[in-house]
Scaffold this motif. Sequence first.
Motif: not given
Length: 236
Positions: A18-20, A39-43, A8-11, A26-27
């Motif tokens: 800016w958003s996560a 598997i990579v997720m950003a929510t 999980h990629h979090d900011h 970051r992409a």
Amino acid sequence: RKSYPVIHHDHGTDGFLWSAVGHDHRAAFRQALADLGFIVMATEGMGSVGRTQDFLRQATITGHQCSAVEDSILLLKQLAKERTYIDLNRVGIYGYSQGGNCASRAIFEFPDDIHVAVSGSGSHDSRFIHPSEIYGHIGGGPEEFPEAYKKQDNASIAHQLKGSILFIHGAIDDDVPLVTTYHILNALMQNNKRYDLAILPNNTHDAMYEPYFYKLVFDYFSKNLLRSDLEVFSND
């Protein structure tokens, strides 16, 4: 027929502009992790930008800037019911700056759901940060909201750590001082918790643009989540 670990990629959810999910660099980072086999997720969870003020205010109500982490865990569990290739026993989290704060917060607060964390230059306690940033996080200074600042101090829950965590910090960070990471390390030491640490000499808060930084991140996740002999880099 296979299962894959998740990162999980979090900011964080501190009201920054800016958003996560956004930002091209970051992409690219998330794509690199996916190429390694994750598997990579950003929510976007409660408290993140781009919606109503009430939605954003959740970060203040919870007393810390990582309210989206719990939402992301709930989402991941829901997705795993439909997608059997998601391995809930191998879940990692990465974040930088405010996201580094949330990476440590997540593995401390949800030790049974987050197993590996990499915290880059994390602002683990807002009382150590420049006053202009503190007011943005909580809505006022520590004198006005002492309980809120006390609650968001990650050192207070460091004793709950079960998994593996790597801290990376620039030695001359001029935004989030290195003492914020030392503050967490002291709490872990007092509770007999093992941690990994990398200090990058001559690096400010822009340490994330140092190629060596990403080699450390990729290597740590590969060893602790992929559980293979893969090494992104070595001394050989």
